[in-house]
Design an enzyme around this catalytic site. Structure first.
Site, PDB file in Angstrom:
ATOM      1  N   LYS A  89      68.358  50.752 -16.092  1.00 23.54           N
ATOM      2  CA  LYS A  89      68.867  49.629 -15.307  1.00 23.54           C
ATOM      3  C   LYS A  89      68.020  49.349 -14.081  1.00 23.54           C
ATOM      4  O   LYS A  89      68.125  48.273 -13.479  1.00 23.54           O
ATOM      5  CB  LYS A  89      70.332  49.855 -14.944  1.00 23.54           C
ATOM      6  CG  LYS A  89      71.236  49.738 -16.155  1.00 23.54           C
ATOM      7  CD  LYS A  89      72.661  49.389 -15.805  1.00 23.54           C
ATOM      8  CE  LYS A  89      73.456  49.058 -17.056  1.00 23.54           C
ATOM      9  NZ  LYS A  89      74.823  48.621 -16.790  1.00 23.54           N
TER      10      LYS A  89
ATOM     11  N   ASP B 167      79.358  50.343 -12.678  1.00 19.43           N
ATOM     12  CA  ASP B 167      79.817  51.704 -12.974  1.00 19.43           C
ATOM     13  C   ASP B 167      78.849  52.723 -12.386  1.00 19.43           C
ATOM     14  O   ASP B 167      79.069  53.923 -12.512  1.00 19.43           O
ATOM     15  CB  ASP B 167      79.923  51.916 -14.486  1.00 19.43           C
ATOM     16  CG  ASP B 167      81.128  51.217 -15.087  1.00 19.43           C
ATOM     17  OD1 ASP B 167      82.235  51.415 -14.569  1.00 19.43           O
ATOM     18  OD2 ASP B 167      80.959  50.478 -16.062  1.00 19.43           O
TER      19      ASP B 167
END
Length: 398
Positions: free
Chosen positions: A80, A128
Site C-alpha cells: 500500500k 485498517d
C-alpha cells in the site's frame, strides 16, 4: 499439514469472466505507465523480492509457487506504500494547479517546489492500517497535513506507526465502513480531500490513482517472469488491490493471463456475495477478522467492474487457518527462505494448503502437479506484537 486445514470450511463460487474490457479501460495502460514512471523515481525505491518456494511447491504437489514479498516496500511494510502516497501526490497536483491557475508537475511537488501550497491542504482517509500509513508517509514527504480515521479493532501499534509519520489519528467506535463514512463527512464539512482506496458514487479518481500506483508491483513481477503463472490467488478487502493486479496481468499477458482466484475472510465476504448475486453487495461485519486489512463490508464499485470480468473463482476462508499459515512461511520447508508475513498476506497460501487435504477444492480450482501459482505477500509484519503472538501460538491471536 495439520487437521485445521483439512477441516476448514472453504466456500467457493464460480465467477463469470467475460469481455475483459474493464481491465483495459478503467485502469488504462498509460495510467499505469505514468504511475510507474513517477514512483520509481522516489527516494528509497527498490523492487521487492519474488521468491520461488520450491520446497513449499513440492509439499503442495504443485509445479511452482511464486511469492512476491511486499514486506520491504519503502520501509512501510506493505504494497500500500505504492498506492496511498501516489494518490496523495495526484490530489496535491490537482489542487495546487487549481489554486495557482497553472499546471504543476508531479516532480515539482515531489522535489519541494510547492511546500507552502501543500501545507495548506489536508488529506484524509479511513484505514485498517496500511493504506493510512502510506497516506501519512506521502503527506510527510510532500508537505501536506494528514488525518486518518481508524475503527475500534485497529491495533494501537498500527495507530502509533501513523502518528509517528505525522498524521492525526482519530479512532471511532464502529467498523471500517463506519470510519469511511465519517472521513467522508468530515472532509466535506472542512474542505479537506479524501484519499480513499475504495470508491462510492461520484468519487473515483483517488481510488483509481491508488490502483494505478499498485501497478509498480505487478510490473516488477512481469519483468521477472519468463512465462505466465497458471493461477494467481489474490486476497481482497474492497477489491482495489485485486482489480489492479488483474488488470495489469491482463494488459501484459493477454489470453495467457493466469486464472484469477479471489480470497476473502468469511467474516467480510463482500466480493463473494457480490459474485453470488451478480451485483455489488454490502455485508454486515458482525466480527472483525484476524485479517484486518481485508475486513471490508462493501466492494469498490470500480474494482468490481474489473473483477466481475476477470475472476474465475471467489473463495472465503475461516480465520482459524491464518496463524498456522503465517507460521508455515516463517518456518519454511527445505531451503525456502524465511518469510515474515502479516495476517492479511497469507490468504491465498491458506487456500493452497487446504487444497492438499480437500481434493474437491483442488479440483474446483484446477490445481495439479503442473500448476504454477503466483501469490502476492501484500504485507510483512506491520504489527510486531500480533506477529509474536501468532508465532507463539497464542490462542488469543487466532
Amino acid at each position: 499439514m495439520t487437521t485445521v486445514f483439512e477441516n476448514a470450511t472453504i466456500a467457493h463460487v464460480a465467477g463469470r469472466p467475460h469481455s475483459h474490457q474493464a481491465a483495459l479501460e478503467i485502469l488504462p495502460p498509460e495510467g499505469f505507465a505514468t504511475a510507474i514512471e513517477e514512483i520509481t523515481q522516489w527516494d528509497g525505491y527498490a523492487p521487492t523480492p519474488l521468491y520461488s518456494l520450491k520446497g513449499l511447491a513440492e509439499s503442495l504437489y504443485l509445479n511452482e509457487v511464486l511469492y512476491k514479498d511486499e514486506g520491504p516496500r519503502f520501509g512501510l511494510g506493505s504494497f500500500k506504500a505504492l498506492g496511498g502516497a501516489y494518490a496523495a501526490l495526484r490530489v496535491l497536483q490537482k489542487q495546487i494547479s487549481l489554486s495557482l491557475s497553472n499546471d504543476v508537475s508531479l516532480k515539482d511537488i515531489r522535489t519541494g517546489e510547492y511546500t507552502k501550497e501543500a501545507a495548506d491542504i489536508t488529506l484524509v482517509s479511513a484505514t485498517d492500517g496500511n493504506h493510512g500509513r502510506s497516506l501519512a508517509w506521502g503527506c510527510q514527504r510532500f508537505g501536506a497535513q494528514c488525518r486518518i480515521y481508524i475503527h475500534a479493532e485497529v491495533s494501537e501499534g498500527r495507530a502509533v506507526a501513523m502518528r509517528d509519520l505525522g498524521a492525526e489519528v482519530i479512532r471511532i467506535k464502529g467498523d471500517y465502513d463506519d470510519s469511511v463514512d465519517l472521513a467522508r463527512i468530515e472532509a466535506e464539512r472542512n474542505n479537506w480531500f479524501v484519499v480513499s482506496d475504495t470508491t462510492w458514487p461520484g468519487y473515483s479518481e483517488p481510488p483509481r490513482d491508488v490502483m494505478l500506483g499498485y501497478g509498480v508491483m505487478t510490473r516488477e513481477i512481469n519483468d521477472e517472469l519468463t512465462q505466465p503463472p497458471t493461477h494467481i490467488f489474490l486476497q481482497s478487502g474492497c477489491g482495489g488491490f485485486a482489480a489492479s493486479v488483474a488488470s495489469a496481468l491482463r494488459q501484459y499477458w493477454g489470453d495467457q493471463t493466469p486464472r484469477v482466484v479471489i480470497v476473502e475472510p468469511e467474516l467480510a465476504a463482500c466480493l463473494y456475495e457480490s459474485s453470488k448475486a451478480n451485483e455489488v453487495k454490502r455485508v454486515n461485519i458482525k466480527e472483525e477478522s484476524i485479517m484486518a486489512g481485508l475486513s471490508c463490508g462493501e466492494a469498490s464499485e470500480m474494482a468490481w467492474e474489473i473483477l466481475t470480468e476477470e475472476a474465475v473463482d471467489f473463495i472465503t476462508i475461516p480465520d482459524n487457518i491464518v496463524p498456522q499459515t503465517v507460521r508455515a512461511l516463517a518456518r519454511p520447508v527445505g531451503d525456502d527462505p524465511v518469510i515474515e508475513a502479516g495476517e492479511s498476506a497469507v490468504a491465498g497460501l491458506a487456500v493452497l494448503i487446504c487444497a492438499v487435504k480437500q481434493l474437491d477444492l483442488r479440483a474446483k480450482l484446477g490445481l495439479d502437479k503442473t500448476s504454477r501459482v503466483l501469490l502476492i505477500g501484500s504485507e510483512g509484519v506491520t504489527d510486531r506484537e500480533i506477529f509474536a503472538k501468532i508465532m507463539e501460538g497464542d490462542k488469543h491471536a487466532g
